[in-house]
Design an enzyme around this catalytic site. Sequence first.
Site, PDB file in Angstrom:
ATOM      1  N   THR A 151      43.827  38.253  36.511  1.00 60.57           N
ATOM      2  CA  THR A 151      43.097  39.512  36.295  1.00 60.57           C
ATOM      3  C   THR A 151      43.981  40.696  36.690  1.00 60.57           C
ATOM      4  O   THR A 151      43.481  41.777  36.972  1.00 60.57           O
ATOM      5  CB  THR A 151      41.801  39.568  37.141  1.00 60.57           C
TER       6      THR A 151
ATOM      7  N   ARG B 131      47.955  41.896  35.501  1.00 60.31           N
ATOM      8  CA  ARG B 131      48.556  42.473  34.293  1.00 60.31           C
ATOM      9  C   ARG B 131      49.154  41.339  33.467  1.00 60.31           C
ATOM     10  O   ARG B 131      49.751  40.408  34.017  1.00 60.31           O
ATOM     11  CB  ARG B 131      49.657  43.485  34.648  1.00 60.31           C
TER      12      ARG B 131
ATOM     13  N   GLU C 273      48.903  43.320  25.019  1.00 60.27           N
ATOM     14  CA  GLU C 273      47.538  43.760  24.760  1.00 60.27           C
ATOM     15  C   GLU C 273      47.464  44.821  23.664  1.00 60.27           C
ATOM     16  O   GLU C 273      48.299  45.722  23.700  1.00 60.27           O
ATOM     17  CB  GLU C 273      46.981  44.358  26.057  1.00 60.27           C
TER      18      GLU C 273
ATOM     19  N   HIS D 254      40.126  42.485  29.093  1.00 59.39           N
ATOM     20  CA  HIS D 254      40.497  43.454  30.140  1.00 59.39           C
ATOM     21  C   HIS D 254      39.266  44.202  30.645  1.00 59.39           C
ATOM     22  O   HIS D 254      39.230  45.441  30.660  1.00 59.39           O
ATOM     23  CB  HIS D 254      41.567  44.432  29.626  1.00 59.39           C
TER      24      HIS D 254
END
Length: 332
Positions: free
Chosen positions: A248, A250, A279, A297
């Site tokens: 959780t 990067r 992402e 995210h």
Amino acid sequence: MKVFITRQIPDRGINILKEMGYAVVIGPQDRVLKKEELIEYLKKDKYNAVLALLTDKIDAEILDAMKDSGVKILANYAVGFDNIDIKAATERGIMVTNTPGVLTETVAEHTFSLMLSIAHRIPESDRFTRAGKYHGWEPMMFLGTDVSKKTLGVVGLGRIGSKVAYHAAKGFEMKVLYYDPKRSEDFEKEFGVDSTGSPQTTYRKNVDDIFREADFVSIHVPLLPTTRHLVDARRLALMKKTAYLINTSRGPIVDEAALVEALRNNIIRGAALDVYENEPSLSPGLADCENAILTPHTASATEETRQAMGELAAKNIIETLEGRIPPNLVKI
Ligand code: GLV
Ligand code: GLV
């Protein structure tokens, strides 16, 4: 005073700025602004502050435009600040702030949700039930893994890592191993010994030992040149075949292609991710891995926390523009 916010955020922070009598301009597109668009906005008017999101990649060129516009503070609406060239901001006399603390509990909850959900195969069995495949209880159906009393490996014992370790030790009677550049003897003292007298929380000087020994490895380090691909093929291979990876923090901290290989070949049992290397794209094959959970995210995405992040970003802007040192100044 005039503040530019790159995209609509929950209203509390915006209202706090307005109550100060500041003018607030919000990027009207409600999507990530292109670099040229952001520079265009900054050139059109004079701004004293910018509130940016983690999806805004703030480089030297944008910072030049901010400086020319009169921007004194860039308040990032995130605890992470790898989206900003901090050195370039400092060189231009622009202060950068983040939002630590207010999202710690929420991200720790999300981390634990992922851990419990991957161990108990929740999304996989939910998909199964919805697809009409449930035809009656079976003794061997969807066997998962217990979390209680297992070993959690925490990589990065900052605020979030500590809170995850706290839930693990206090709530799930887990043994906690942690790696951090800095050993915390206070933390060990608080969580040191379980009811049987055995050490419950222990430090590992070599991060490899976390990967070797833990049943769940949870990542809580910032993205830095030294943490990029910290989880690579070699470390995945060190993990137990029955172990899970939770991320959780990067995305680029995990070599995602290597992770897909590890999930496909049962090098580890599963992974639960909230962040991705590129992402919002996913590495080829990741979405096909049944033994993975993928959230978009959203680890800090609760009503309370997203409001609190806006409030804190607004406070940082106000403190700076009123001539004081902002509480969450990022220092490098
Ligand atoms: C979210 O990823 C944050 O850094 O706040
Ligand atoms: C984030 O705030 C962390 O320190 O883990």
